[in-house]
Scaffold this active site. Structure first.
Site, PDB file in Angstrom:
ATOM      1  N   HIS A 199      44.068  69.130  43.332  1.00 45.47           N
ATOM      2  CA  HIS A 199      43.902  68.947  44.783  1.00 45.47           C
ATOM      3  C   HIS A 199      42.852  69.857  45.410  1.00 45.47           C
ATOM      4  O   HIS A 199      42.590  69.782  46.601  1.00 45.47           O
ATOM      5  CB  HIS A 199      45.228  69.144  45.523  1.00 45.47           C
ATOM      6  CG  HIS A 199      45.657  70.590  45.589  1.00 45.47           C
ATOM      7  ND1 HIS A 199      46.366  71.193  44.598  1.00 45.47           N
ATOM      8  CD2 HIS A 199      45.443  71.548  46.525  1.00 45.47           C
ATOM      9  CE1 HIS A 199      46.595  72.448  44.912  1.00 45.47           C
ATOM     10  NE2 HIS A 199      46.027  72.706  46.078  1.00 45.47           N
TER      11      HIS A 199
HETATM   12  C1  UD1 Z   1      46.052  72.775  51.463  1.00 48.98           C
HETATM   13  C2  UD1 Z   1      45.548  74.203  51.401  1.00 48.98           C
HETATM   14  C3  UD1 Z   1      45.489  74.661  49.957  1.00 48.98           C
HETATM   15  C4  UD1 Z   1      46.818  74.443  49.258  1.00 48.98           C
HETATM   16  C5  UD1 Z   1      47.276  73.014  49.437  1.00 48.98           C
HETATM   17  C6  UD1 Z   1      48.648  72.829  48.870  1.00 48.98           C
HETATM   18  C7  UD1 Z   1      43.933  74.889  53.115  1.00 48.98           C
HETATM   19  C8  UD1 Z   1      42.509  75.154  53.403  1.00 48.98           C
HETATM   20  N1  UD1 Z   1      44.188  74.306  51.938  1.00 48.98           N
HETATM   21  O1  UD1 Z   1      45.100  71.970  50.812  1.00 48.98           O
HETATM   22  O2  UD1 Z   1      45.177  76.037  49.913  1.00 48.98           O
HETATM   23  O3  UD1 Z   1      46.659  74.727  47.900  1.00 48.98           O
HETATM   24  O4  UD1 Z   1      47.316  72.686  50.844  1.00 48.98           O
HETATM   25  O5  UD1 Z   1      48.937  71.491  48.607  1.00 48.98           O
HETATM   26  O6  UD1 Z   1      44.775  75.187  53.917  1.00 48.98           O
HETATM   27  N2  UD1 Z   1      47.038  64.717  53.370  1.00 48.98           N
HETATM   28  C9  UD1 Z   1      47.888  63.651  53.512  1.00 48.98           C
HETATM   29  N3  UD1 Z   1      49.199  63.908  53.804  1.00 48.98           N
HETATM   30  C10 UD1 Z   1      49.691  65.169  53.963  1.00 48.98           C
HETATM   31  C11 UD1 Z   1      48.797  66.238  53.818  1.00 48.98           C
HETATM   32  C12 UD1 Z   1      47.477  65.997  53.517  1.00 48.98           C
HETATM   33  O7  UD1 Z   1      47.495  62.488  53.382  1.00 48.98           O
HETATM   34  O8  UD1 Z   1      50.891  65.320  54.222  1.00 48.98           O
HETATM   35  C13 UD1 Z   1      45.611  64.432  53.007  1.00 48.98           C
HETATM   36  C14 UD1 Z   1      44.720  64.225  54.222  1.00 48.98           C
HETATM   37  O9  UD1 Z   1      43.769  63.258  53.884  1.00 48.98           O
HETATM   38  C15 UD1 Z   1      44.054  65.577  54.359  1.00 48.98           C
HETATM   39  C16 UD1 Z   1      43.926  66.034  52.920  1.00 48.98           C
HETATM   40  O10 UD1 Z   1      45.103  65.553  52.288  1.00 48.98           O
HETATM   41  O11 UD1 Z   1      42.792  65.487  55.008  1.00 48.98           O
HETATM   42  C17 UD1 Z   1      43.835  67.521  52.767  1.00 48.98           C
HETATM   43  O12 UD1 Z   1      44.947  68.177  53.385  1.00 48.98           O
HETATM   44  P1  UD1 Z   1      44.803  69.700  53.865  1.00 48.98           P
HETATM   45  O13 UD1 Z   1      46.128  70.208  54.298  1.00 48.98           O
HETATM   46  O14 UD1 Z   1      43.678  69.830  54.793  1.00 48.98           O
HETATM   47  O15 UD1 Z   1      44.359  70.445  52.555  1.00 48.98           O
HETATM   48  P2  UD1 Z   1      45.023  70.446  51.095  1.00 48.98           P
HETATM   49  O16 UD1 Z   1      44.012  69.911  50.149  1.00 48.98           O
HETATM   50  O17 UD1 Z   1      46.363  69.806  51.144  1.00 48.98           O
HETATM   51  N1  UDP Z   2      54.820  70.623  43.534  1.00 50.08           N
HETATM   52  C1  UDP Z   2      55.829  69.686  43.729  1.00 50.08           C
HETATM   53  N2  UDP Z   2      55.535  68.358  43.546  1.00 50.08           N
HETATM   54  C2  UDP Z   2      54.293  67.926  43.183  1.00 50.08           C
HETATM   55  C3  UDP Z   2      53.270  68.893  42.993  1.00 50.08           C
HETATM   56  C4  UDP Z   2      53.558  70.226  43.192  1.00 50.08           C
HETATM   57  O1  UDP Z   2      56.966  70.052  44.038  1.00 50.08           O
HETATM   58  O2  UDP Z   2      54.117  66.710  43.041  1.00 50.08           O
HETATM   59  C5  UDP Z   2      55.123  72.041  43.743  1.00 50.08           C
HETATM   60  C6  UDP Z   2      54.837  72.920  42.550  1.00 50.08           C
HETATM   61  O3  UDP Z   2      55.942  72.929  41.669  1.00 50.08           O
HETATM   62  C7  UDP Z   2      54.594  74.257  43.214  1.00 50.08           C
HETATM   63  C8  UDP Z   2      53.911  73.885  44.512  1.00 50.08           C
HETATM   64  O4  UDP Z   2      54.263  72.524  44.754  1.00 50.08           O
HETATM   65  O5  UDP Z   2      55.820  74.893  43.497  1.00 50.08           O
HETATM   66  C9  UDP Z   2      52.425  74.038  44.394  1.00 50.08           C
HETATM   67  O6  UDP Z   2      51.821  73.466  45.477  1.00 50.08           O
HETATM   68  P1  UDP Z   2      50.323  72.953  45.466  1.00 50.08           P
HETATM   69  O7  UDP Z   2      49.890  72.686  44.085  1.00 50.08           O
HETATM   70  O8  UDP Z   2      50.264  71.845  46.442  1.00 50.08           O
HETATM   71  O9  UDP Z   2      49.547  74.162  46.126  1.00 50.08           O
HETATM   72  P2  UDP Z   2      48.971  75.569  45.602  1.00 50.08           P
HETATM   73  O10 UDP Z   2      50.046  76.270  44.881  1.00 50.08           O
HETATM   74  O11 UDP Z   2      47.781  75.270  44.759  1.00 50.08           O
HETATM   75  O12 UDP Z   2      48.565  76.251  46.853  1.00 50.08           O
END
Ligand code: UD1
Ligand code: UDP
Length: 349
Positions: A199
């Protein structure tokens, strides 16, 4: 009674707060704010119900937007809440835009910030999370570090007095029972599949890197299970890469926490660019292949529990063929959440 205002917004923050909040609520008032950065049921609600998290007292519903726009919505949503609630301390987790917004609002109102997962650095300034980490650490009053390396890094940046707590995620992994029926319901055999998550912006928003990843994963031997982040699902579709996925790759919607831990624990290896997933899989003793050029969790790589493989298909294949890596069993002397809550009482009671 001490009043702690906790800000969460993204999937890993619900998971981390579910470890600390219940312990905190025994002897303190907690106000929980959800920024709404993550909002799909499978990215948010599922963790509140599954992990017994208290419902948020405030929900900002900021949703998705560019970094500036999303953070701005959070800033203007958080400020009146912080002013009304006047907490003794604001508790923040990790390195998301929700973390950054909480840190900036608290700092401007001179409310102390406590930061869980302080001191981690990837040294890649192009990563949005790196800015979020640096800013948050530099305005925080209490810095809770998961590793000794994180404490040393903060000292190098002129921030003394950080506390070694260990990793709250490790605490949860060790206390999560596996869902025994999950593998059979997915027709998977233990150690006969690789688990994938992707992601990171650097991987999803660079079509070349994403294409490489699709190629590399499709060439792996055996079954590939990939619970896909909505961001990555959108990009695969927009970049017309879904058709390039090999027949061995099975995409799943994002799964719940217990399912995820079960999938990690039984995988032959885990390929991921996630901070949390690399940490958990290593804690479970499963080989971890990090689909990035650098990691802030350097202790995993240094100790041979994870290997950095980047996104080159050939390198991914070579690294997976070279596994297994150093066997590892996780021990926690004390629970990280206990250390954190004790420190908050000591400083803000
Ligand atoms: C965010 C965090 C990242 C973290 C990740 C965990 C920042 C800059 N990034 O990244 O550090 O590792 O969360 O998962 O804060 N979207 C959906 N539904 C949702 C959420 C997101 O469709 O419920 C899609 C949208 O298109 C959105 C994109 O995901 O634009 C990115 O979401 P965003 O929260 O901006 O960043 P993450 O990549 O999720
Ligand atoms: N996770 C989850 N379901 C998924 C993917 C991740 O429950 O389909 C959990 C994972 O076990 C961990 C956390 O989400 O506890 C990690 O989140 P993510 O990878 O979104 O973010 P990051 O840790 O990179 O910030």
């Amino acid at each position: 009674m001490m009043k702690v205002l906790t800000v969460v917004g993204a999937r890993p923050q619900f998971i981390k707060a579910s470890v600390v909040s219940p312990r905190l609520r025994h002897g303190a008032d907690e106000v929980l704010v959800h920024t709404g950065q993550h909002y799909d049921v499978s990215m948010s609600d599922v963790f509140f119900s599954e992990l017994g998290m208290p419902q948020p007292d405030y929900h900002l519903n900021v949703g998705s937007a560019s970094h500036g726009e999303q953070t701005a919505r959070m800033l203007s949503g958080l400020e009146p809440i912080f002013m009304r609630e006047a907490p003794d301390v604001v508790l923040l987790y990790g390195d998301t835009n929700s973390t950054l917004a909480g840190a900036l609002v608290a700092a401007k109102l001179t409310i102390p910030v406590a930061h869980v997962e302080a001191g981690l650095r990837s040294f890649n300034r192009a990563m949005p999370e790196e800015t979020n980490r640096i800013v948050t650490d530099h305005v925080a009053s209490r810095l809770y570090c998961p590793t000794p390396g994180a404490i040393r890094q903060l000292e190098r940046e002129g921030i003394p007095g950080a506390l070694l707590t260990g990793d709250v995620m490790d605490e949860l992994v060790l206390n999560t029972p596996w869902r025994r029926d999950l593998l059979s319901s997915l027709q998977l055999e233990p150690r006969q599949y690789y688990l994938v998550t992707i992601h990171r912006q650097e991987n999803t928003d660079d079509p070349g890197r994403l294409k490489n990843l699709v190629e590399g994963l499709s060439a792996l031997p055996g079954h590939i299970v990939w619970p896909i982040h909505p961001r990555t699902a959108k990009r695969l579709e927009e970049d017309h890469l879904l058709g390039h996925l090999g027949s061995s790759v099975r995409l799943l919607d994002p799964v719940g926490y217990q399912d995820m831990i079960t999938l990690e624990a039984h995988a032959q290896g885990v390929l991921t660019d996630s901070g949390g997933v690399q940490r958990e899989a290593a804690a479970l003793g499963v080989p971890v292949f990090v689909l990035r050029n650098e990691t802030e969790w350097t202790d995993l790589v240094d100790s041979g529990r994870a290997v950095l493989v980047g996104t080159d298909p050939g390198q991914i294949l070579d690294a997976v063929r070279m596994a297994p890596m150093t066997p590892y069993t996780l021990h926690l002397d004390r629970r990280p959440s206990e250390i954190i809550v004790e420190d908050l009482h000591q400083h803000y009671e």
